[in-house]
Design a protein around this motif. Structure first.
Motif, mmCIF file in Angstrom:
data_model
loop_
_atom_site.group_PDB
_atom_site.id
_atom_site.type_symbol
_atom_site.label_atom_id
_atom_site.label_comp_id
_atom_site.label_asym_id
_atom_site.label_seq_id
_atom_site.Cartn_x
_atom_site.Cartn_y
_atom_site.Cartn_z
ATOM 1 N N LEU A 75 0.822 -1.200 0.000
ATOM 2 C CA LEU A 75 0.000 0.000 0.000
ATOM 3 C C LEU A 75 0.859 1.254 0.000
ATOM 4 O O LEU A 75 0.589 2.216 -0.736
ATOM 5 C CB LEU A 75 -0.936 -0.019 1.197
ATOM 6 N N LEU A 76 1.925 1.269 0.802
ATOM 7 C CA LEU A 76 2.817 2.428 0.847
ATOM 8 C C LEU A 76 3.464 2.666 -0.512
ATOM 9 O O LEU A 76 3.578 3.808 -0.978
ATOM 10 C CB LEU A 76 3.900 2.226 1.914
ATOM 11 N N SER A 77 3.896 1.592 -1.152
ATOM 12 C CA SER A 77 4.531 1.704 -2.461
ATOM 13 C C SER A 77 3.549 2.220 -3.508
ATOM 14 O O SER A 77 3.869 3.114 -4.297
ATOM 15 C CB SER A 77 5.089 0.340 -2.879
ATOM 16 N N SER A 80 2.778 5.946 -3.456
ATOM 17 C CA SER A 80 3.812 6.728 -4.120
ATOM 18 C C SER A 80 3.653 6.677 -5.631
ATOM 19 O O SER A 80 3.702 7.697 -6.324
ATOM 20 C CB SER A 80 5.196 6.219 -3.712
ATOM 21 N N SER A 81 3.415 5.495 -6.168
ATOM 22 C CA SER A 81 3.270 5.331 -7.617
ATOM 23 C C SER A 81 2.060 6.071 -8.165
ATOM 24 O O SER A 81 2.039 6.478 -9.333
ATOM 25 C CB SER A 81 3.164 3.839 -7.966
ATOM 26 N N LEU A 88 2.477 11.001 5.018
ATOM 27 C CA LEU A 88 1.587 9.973 5.559
ATOM 28 C C LEU A 88 2.030 9.660 6.978
ATOM 29 O O LEU A 88 3.201 9.330 7.219
ATOM 30 C CB LEU A 88 1.636 8.706 4.709
ATOM 31 N N ASP A 89 1.108 9.785 7.919
ATOM 32 C CA ASP A 89 1.382 9.486 9.319
ATOM 33 C C ASP A 89 0.879 8.087 9.646
ATOM 34 O O ASP A 89 -0.278 7.756 9.363
ATOM 35 C CB ASP A 89 0.695 10.503 10.227
ATOM 36 N N VAL A 90 1.748 7.279 10.236
ATOM 37 C CA VAL A 90 1.420 5.895 10.568
ATOM 38 C C VAL A 90 1.584 5.715 12.080
ATOM 39 O O VAL A 90 2.602 6.114 12.657
ATOM 40 C CB VAL A 90 2.321 4.904 9.816
ATOM 41 N N TYR A 91 0.582 5.110 12.711
ATOM 42 C CA TYR A 91 0.583 4.902 14.154
ATOM 43 C C TYR A 91 0.383 3.416 14.442
ATOM 44 O O TYR A 91 -0.383 2.742 13.741
ATOM 45 C CB TYR A 91 -0.550 5.694 14.815
ATOM 46 N N HIS A 110 11.277 2.886 -2.884
ATOM 47 C CA HIS A 110 11.486 4.302 -2.570
ATOM 48 C C HIS A 110 10.147 5.008 -2.557
ATOM 49 O O HIS A 110 9.327 4.828 -3.460
ATOM 50 C CB HIS A 110 12.395 4.967 -3.613
ATOM 51 N N LEU A 111 9.905 5.806 -1.539
ATOM 52 C CA LEU A 111 8.668 6.554 -1.418
ATOM 53 C C LEU A 111 8.919 8.017 -1.768
ATOM 54 O O LEU A 111 9.929 8.597 -1.365
ATOM 55 C CB LEU A 111 8.112 6.460 0.007
ATOM 56 N N ASP A 112 7.983 8.616 -2.494
ATOM 57 C CA ASP A 112 8.111 10.010 -2.910
ATOM 58 C C ASP A 112 7.399 10.958 -1.952
ATOM 59 O O ASP A 112 7.059 12.079 -2.334
ATOM 60 C CB ASP A 112 7.529 10.197 -4.323
#
Length: 313
Positions: A75-77, A80-81, A88-91, A110-112
């Motif tokens: 999901l994180l990748s 970015s795409s 993005l804040d992750v807890y 790699h995240l943008d």
């Protein structure tokens, strides 16, 4: 404000259900949403919803079991795409940062956008801003697990237009200043106080989302007076001993938590793979015998959290 269930299955997916994830579609700020847990396949479910992954701003993880977590790296990748550039804040619990960092590093991802991971070790306020507060508390599962309480801050009531007209205040910028709570001085020196021309504030809505848990006091505290409670019902009432053994709740226990907390509505999720869609009616029946406003959540169906009615002066 709406709840969208991206997955309602416990442990592993079945043909008709994905593993756990629930989205909270916000009305403030417009177009953004938050996600609670991210089981494998969550991003596929999002593609079938009106929610856009690039508009995800916060991700809350309840605990580190795979059915709540394995969808996070992908999901994180994809965010970015898809052009997501906002932070993005992750807890979530301790160990979450290591899991994410390791997955991204080993996969060369790699995240943008800036990724901010905050690990939570104890009960308390998680955030306060953007029109909402979020509190958390530990639950009672086999590993450290959190529940979250999202509270929308009260909004200003409507202007009493008839009172303003009688006072000779013309529509325009002055209305906006009064709506924002600023007192107004008229040309003749009279003072129009915002408190005198605003209807009562509109109470904010409260949504409580629990991770996996046995019935516990922490869940009741977080769900106190909630407009919507998302709570697991892994097993039917006949499997209470199994639920206790594995750190889960039954349909009836979910309803008892909702009743004890004085919640307005219970949305059950995290159903054992032994239950097909046709079996969910039985779980609803069991829960409704204790708490009538109980529903077995269905995936990709919006569940509105209504705005409380406006009250006059």
């Amino acid at each position: 404000m709406e709840l969208w269930f991206m997955g309602t299955s416990a442990g592993m997916p079945i043909a008709e259900r994905n593993v756990t994830s629930v989205a909270l579609n916000l009305t403030r700020p417009k177009g953004t949403f938050w996600l609670f847990d991210c089981g494998e396949g969550t991003q596929h479910r999002l593609l079938q919803s009106p929610l856009k992954l690039s508009r995800l701003t916060k991700l809350f993880i309840t605990h580190l079991h795979g059915d709540h977590l394995f969808g996070v790296p992908g999901l994180l990748s994809s965010r970015s795409s898809l052009g997501g550039v906002e932070p993005l804040d992750v807890y979530g619990p301790p160990g979450l940062r290591e899991f994410i960092d390791t997955a991204l590093r080993l996969s060369g991802t790699h995240l943008d956008y800036p990724l901010n991971v905050r690990e939570i070790e104890e009960e308390g306020l998680v955030l306060d801003g953007e029109g909402y507060t979020v509190e958390c508390a530990p639950l009672d599962h086999r590993i450290f697990c959190l529940g979250y309480r999202v509270a929308e801050k009260p909004r200003a009531g409507a202007l009493c237009v008839d009172v303003l007209a009688a006072a000779g205040v013309p529509p325009g910028p002055a209305y906006g200043r009064l709506k924002a709570g600023e007192d107004l001085v008229l040309e003749d020196g009279r003072i129009v106080r915002a408190a005198d021309v605003l209807c009562d504030p509109i109470p904010g809505r409260v949504v409580a989302v629990m991770g996996d848990t046995r019935p516990c006091e922490g869940a009741v505290r977080l769900a106190r007076g909630a407009d919507a409670l998302v709570y697991e019902a892994t097993f039917g009432a006949d499997l209470a001993e199994k639920a206790e053994l594995y750190g889960h709740s039954t349909s009836v226990q979910a309803a008892e938590i909702a009743r004890a907390a004085g919640a307005s509505r219970l949305l059950m999720t995290h159903f054992s793979s032994r239950y097909g869609r046709e079996d969910l009616a039985l779980l609803e029946e069991q829960a409704r015998s204790v708490f009538p406003r109980s529903d077995a959540a269905l995936e990709l169906e919006p569940y509105a959290v209504p705005t409380p009615p406006r009250r006059g002066r």
